[in-house]
Design a protein around this motif. Structure first.
Motif, PDB file in Angstrom:
ATOM      1  N   CYS A  34       0.717  -1.232   0.155  1.00 49.76           N
ATOM      2  CA  CYS A  34      -0.039  -0.021   0.003  1.00 49.76           C
ATOM      3  C   CYS A  34       0.826   1.216   0.167  1.00 49.76           C
ATOM      4  O   CYS A  34       1.463   1.431   0.886  1.00 49.76           O
ATOM      5  CB  CYS A  34      -0.974   0.137   1.179  1.00 49.76           C
ATOM      6  N   ASP A  69       0.181   3.712   3.043  1.00 50.48           N
ATOM      7  CA  ASP A  69       0.455   3.176   4.448  1.00 50.48           C
ATOM      8  C   ASP A  69       1.842   2.967   4.540  1.00 50.48           C
ATOM      9  O   ASP A  69       2.516   2.533   5.331  1.00 50.48           O
ATOM     10  CB  ASP A  69      -0.472   2.013   4.833  1.00 50.48           C
ATOM     11  N   CYS A  86      -6.397  -1.684  -0.570  1.00 49.92           N
ATOM     12  CA  CYS A  86      -5.834  -1.591   0.908  1.00 49.92           C
ATOM     13  C   CYS A  86      -7.244  -1.335   1.657  1.00 49.92           C
ATOM     14  O   CYS A  86      -8.117  -0.561   0.996  1.00 49.92           O
ATOM     15  CB  CYS A  86      -4.569  -0.802   1.174  1.00 49.92           C
ATOM     16  N   CYS A 139      -7.383   0.857   3.620  1.00 49.10           N
ATOM     17  CA  CYS A 139      -7.446   2.327   3.774  1.00 49.10           C
ATOM     18  C   CYS A 139      -8.130   3.128   2.221  1.00 49.10           C
ATOM     19  O   CYS A 139      -8.206   4.301   2.054  1.00 49.10           O
ATOM     20  CB  CYS A 139      -6.114   3.075   3.942  1.00 49.10           C
TER      21      CYS A 139
HETATM   22 ZN    ZN Z   1      -3.359   1.428   2.821  1.00 47.65          ZN
END
Ligand code: ZN
Length: 1019
Positions: free
Chosen positions: A191, A194, A454, A456
């Motif tokens: 990701c 992140d 992801c 997120c």
């Molecule tokens: Zn992420």
């Protein structure tokens, strides 16, 4: 049982009261708290511990319920069954969720409020990640209790507990000492936001990022720029005729390492993640290079760039090489381009004149040497599949077929320089290596199941990660151990074993740590946290330890001052003092116990007690899981056990199940068809929910949860319950003889009594086999529906005879008690309740045990008799339907003795000699004077052969054993029933053998009778 007042009164089941009552009783009696009992065989079952970031819903429930049914079944078979549960806190999902709450994410807030019914104040507290975990932990645990799962809760733990972290550190140190953890550069799913590796647990929809290694072949433009193309078939470089470029895509000129390339924007970004130094110089539209020529890096020939709208900028480099002789897509695209005059006219002087170059031959394809341009393998496939244009869905099939044909059977042809004659599978790697060495090619990793997102929300890429810690699942020795472990295991269902073999072979280095999230720090590098698919593979052994933490025998350091239980509990160890040698001793038996006891400040007796408990419960006997975890969790579980534990402690069985659909549809938030388990229990009762999950499909299939089905199941359970109540009332009815005063010998047991008890033996046999193979749907179907069918028939028989004797009570008692005991693993609450009424009031049904087959109660004569009556009624009703006669007299003729001899002879010939040829059968019959009569009646013989072949195998076997069977007797016994079923209860039933000289046979029907097929005449 004939008391009609009782039959019609249905008592409503107070599900909630019953469930509460039995949960309380199980708790009070502590019957699921399992400790070693060296006098009993043990059985250890686990199921993947849940991740507490949402409540459990119907979809989760299936695997847990299957495991619970398995645990309860094994307990009834007399095993000391341990079924524990923990909670998986590790990783990023809880963290990500907490951040979304803090950011006021509307969708998530709505899900919490409306789907999960979490109170507003509680949701507010969720900005602290641990609050989410503990809230859903509790919620899931309550749901599991309400479902009746037979869990030993004394062994509960979470993966952020102190001792658990020590245990995981030990796991990683052990793997590292064995050389199975390596540091290096490897591709991982990543990701970018992140800055963390991602795997299944970290992605939306729980997808494991899956990527492939492509060869990037560098073609050179006149101006020095390189146009790289990504391919999985580098050996076909010898057959490249052109490149495809999308005129509408905006490409970029980049400076990469020390070269200049033209690639799509997306590719430039992907290359950066693969550790290339990339600087973008300018952009350029695809159309600007259409019609230009590049030089092939191997043959050094000039190749044109053709326009293609099907080329996607996000695939590979956004430019692809075209091998029309071996790629049906390319072949078709060139044909289509030849026809597409308007597209060609957009480019000045674009000639489409390439000719496919065949470079691979195979068993299925030998090129015609006398023809300069023989028809290519791809063209043959195009013809075979009758493909019309490049949008034809059949192209995919054609491509796959040709690919595997050439990969497995293909050899390189004479136009491939030094590779002539080499198998394609070999040439592929050689050519790739040489091109990379000479600088003609590079590699590129690319997600093949993109887009993967992801949690997120960011789209994931493949990153070449430097200095990262990897579990080296690519290690050959480790793979061999994993295979050895798998080969010794039972895999249920067996057909799934191949998937495990595939994954074990295919797994390679796997990133095992993350920069953020909950969990244990990597012991060799505290900047990293061990990720959730790596700290969840050997924890089944930790359940042994958890018990000692929970009962304060091992004190968590933080508690040691506040706990003052030294008087009632033997406090003999503190977590902080325990080190790897403690775990080495408990789990591997390594080291000297007395030394370790001193070193770890633990009492020797406690150390030995824990070691003994581990040795008693390990190995794990069954691991239950969903099918989606084969590719990671279940395979890692095998790998890690094989690497760490001694062979005698390797796991013995994996049981895999499919998922659950809701009313035929996949469950998803967008369809709003996710139902929390606790909501479903409240509405429909735990037992009904359990049965609805298990009853609709065998293991691997997707189960379909439907509300109609669950209502039907509940009404079936109602019937079973009411039948038990009625039975118990009948038992106590004044005037009827009581069971207690009866002995079997003084009772006149009738055919149907013997029949029902004999059928029961068959069911016990079949259901036990199904349970042992985890064929729960089949077992459940027999218990719920087949039993019912037999009960209905039995009732018909006793009602027609107007019976009201004590043998009925005894027969039903045997039948119902066995049925309830077999239902108990599936529907524990109602089974306990019924058992209290008809079985043993003082003990749980678990102690009644699984019913055993009583061979003495198998009664072939009774089974044959009832079958004969069932068949005659069906024949009779068919005749009445066709002839529309209202019967006054029904005459039934059973077959003559000589026909029965012939029947037996044919039956044994078919069953024992396995011959069905009519000529052979006839020969055999004529040879024997007793059956020689057969030659006068070939039609009869044909009919008998047909009768036998159309009978179920169990009926054939039964009749083979029954050498003498008098058909008149059961028919006489069922006379009243035959009249009733004929529609005229006054109809007279007359029975004759064909052999009777005095028989009434005005229409000479008796000669049509055959063994087990009496003839019927109606007046
Ligand atoms: Zn992420």
């Amino acid at each position: 049982m004939n008391n009609n007042n009782n039959d019609n009164k249905k008592k409503k089941i107070e599900w909630r009261l019953i469930e509460e009552k039995w949960r309380r009783k199980w708790d009070e009696q502590k019957i699921f708290n399992i400790d070693p009992d060296f006098s009993k065989k043990k059985y250890f079952i686990t199921v993947a511990y849940p991740y507490p970031n949402s409540p459990q819903h119907i979809g989760h429930g299936r695997t847990y319920t299957l495991a619970d049914v398995h645990a309860r079944y094994m307990r009834m078979k007399g095993y000391n069954v341990l079924f524990p549960m923990g909670f998986h806190y590790t990783g990023t999902p809880i963290l990500a969720m907490s951040r979304r709450i803090a950011a006021g994410d509307k969708e998530l807030l709505e899900t919490f409020q409306n789907t999960y019914h979490v109170a507003k104040d509680t949701i507010k507290s969720f900005v602290e990640p641990i609050k989410i975990a503990s809230y859903f932990h509790n919620e899931i645990k309550l749901g599991m209790k309400e479902m009746g799962y037979s869990i030993d809760w004394r062994r509960e733990f979470t993966t952020i507990d102190k001792l658990y972290s020590k245990f995981i550190s030990w796991q990683f140190n052990t793997l590292r000492n064995k050389g199975l953890i390596v540091q290096g550069s490897h591709p991982v799913g990543w990701c970018p936001k992140d800055q963390n590796p991602v795997s299944q647990h970290d992605t939306i929809g729980d997808v494991e990022p899956d990527f492939n290694e492509y060869t990037l072949i560098k073609f050179k433009l006149d101006d020095g720029y390189i146009v790289p193309t990504a391919t999985l078939r580098p050996e076909t470089i010898y057959g490249v005729t052109n490149l495809w470029v999308n005129p509408k895509v905006e490409y970029v000129r980049i400076h990469i390492d020390n070269e200049r390339w033209i690639v799509s924007k997306e590719a430039a970004r992907k290359l950066e993640f693969l550790n290339h130094n990339v600087a973008i110089e300018s952009s350029i539209y695809g159309r600007e290079i259409v019609g230009k020529y590049v030089e092939d890096p191997v043959r050094k020939v000039s190749i044109p760039l053709y326009p293609a709208s099907f080329v996607e900028s996000n695939n590979g480099t956004g430019i692809v090489m075209s091998v029309p002789a071996h790629a049906p897509y390319d072949f078709q695209a060139i044909e289509d381009l030849k026809q597409n005059i308007s597209l060609r006219n957009e480019f000045v002087e674009l000639k489409v004149d390439v000719i496919p170059i065949t470079i691979i031959g195979s068993e299925d394809y030998t090129p015609d040497v006398n023809n300069d341009h023989p028809i290519s393998p791809a063209a043959k496939m195009i013809m075979k599949y009758k493909i019309k244009d490049q949008d034809d869905p059949q192209l995919e099939k054609a491509t796959n077929e040709l690919y595997s044909q050439e990969y497995y059977k293909g050899k390189m042809l004479q136009n491939t320089q030094k590779y002539v004659g080499m198998p394609v599978s070999l040439a592929k790697d050689r050519i790739k290596k040489e091109m990379i060495l000479s600088g003609a090619a590079d590699v590129m990793f690319e997600l093949i199941n993109k887009p993967v997102r992801c949690r997120c929300g960011t789209e994931c890429v493949v990153k070449l990660l430097n200095d990262q810690w990897f579990l080296n699942y690519g290690d050959e020795k480790w793979k061999n151990l994993a295979h050895e472990c798998l080969d010794k295991m039972d895999i249920i269902p067996e057909e799934i074993r191949q998937e495990f073999n595939y994954v074990i072979d295919w797994l390679r280095e796997r990133a095992c740590a993350r920069k953020s999230g909950l969990g244990t720090k990597l012991p060799m590098d505290h900047d990293w946290i061990i990720e959730s698919l790596s700290d969840s593979v050997i924890y089944m052994s930790y359940y042994i330890l958890a018990k000692y933490v929970n009962n304060n025998s091992i004190l968590d350091g933080d508690n040691k001052l506040m706990t003052n239980t030294a008087n009632d509990v033997d406090v003999v160890a503190i977590v902080d003092n325990l080190n790897d040698s403690f775990f080495d001793y408990i789990f591997l038996g390594n080291g000297n116990a007395s030394h370790i006891a001193v070193e770890c400040k633990i009492s020797l007796s406690l150390l030995e007690e824990i070691r003994n408990e581990f040795s008693y419960f390990y190995p794990l006997d069954a691991r239950h899981s969903g099918r989606d975890l084969i590719q990671n969790h279940l395979s890692f579980f095998i790998f890690n056990h094989a690497a760490i534990f001694r062979r005698e402690h390797w796991p013995k069985k994996i049981v895999v199940n499919g998922s659950v659909l809701m009313e035929g549809k996949k469950m998803s938030k967008s369809l709003a068809n996710i139902i929390p388990l606790r909501t479903a229990i409240e509405e429909y009762s735990a037992d009904a929910v359990r049965l609805a999950m298990l009853g609709s499909a065998e293991l691997l299939q997707d189960a379909d949860f439907s509300f109609d089905a669950i209502k039907g199941i509940r009404s079936t359970l109602d019937d079973i319950y009411n039948m038990a109540i009625n039975y118990s009332t009948a038992k106590l009815k004044p005037g009827s003889s009581l069971v207690s005063s009866m002995t079997a010998s003084e009772m006149k047991r009738e055919i149907e009594d013997r029949w029902l008890v004999s059928r029961l033996q068959n069911y016990i046999t079949d259901i036990t086999v199904s349970m042992d193979k985890s064929r729960v749907r089949k077992a459940l179907h027999d218990i719920l529906y087949m039993f019912d069918q037999d009960l209905q028939w039995y009732k018909k028989r006793i009602n027609a005879k107007n019976r009201e004797d004590s043998a009925i009570v005894l027969t039903l008692s045997i039948f119902l008690k066995s049925r309830i005991r077999m239902l108990a693993p599936f529907a524990p609450f109602i089974s306990e309740e019924i058992w209290q009424i008809i079985g043993d009031e003082s003990h749980s049904i678990i102690f009644a045990g699984w019913p055993n087959v009583n061979e003495d109660k198998r009664d072939l004569v009774a089974e044959e008799s009832e079958q004969l009556i069932i068949n005659i009624i069906s024949d009779l009703q068919n005749i009445l339907k066709v002839t529309k006669i209202s019967p006054v007299k029904i005459i039934i003729y059973t077959s003559a003795g000589w026909k029965q001899k012939i029947y037996q002879k044919i039956l044994s010939f078919i069953l024992l000699k396995n011959k069905t040829n009519f000529g052979d059968i006839m020969k055999q019959l004529i040879k024997d004077p007793e059956t020689a009569k057969a030659k006068n009646d070939p039609k009869l013989i044909r009919n008998i052969v047909e009768d036998i072949l159309s009978d179920p195998i169990e009926a054939r076997n039964r009749r083979l054993k029954l050498t003498v069977f008098d058909e008149i007797f059961p028919l006489k016994d069922a006379k009243m029933l035959l009249s009733i079923e004929s529609g005229n209860a006054q109809a007279e039933i007359i029975l004759h053998s064909e052999d009777d000289t005095q028989k009434y046979d005005p229409k000479e029907k008796s000669k049509y009778s055959r063994p087990f097929k009496p003839a019927i005449y109606i007046e």
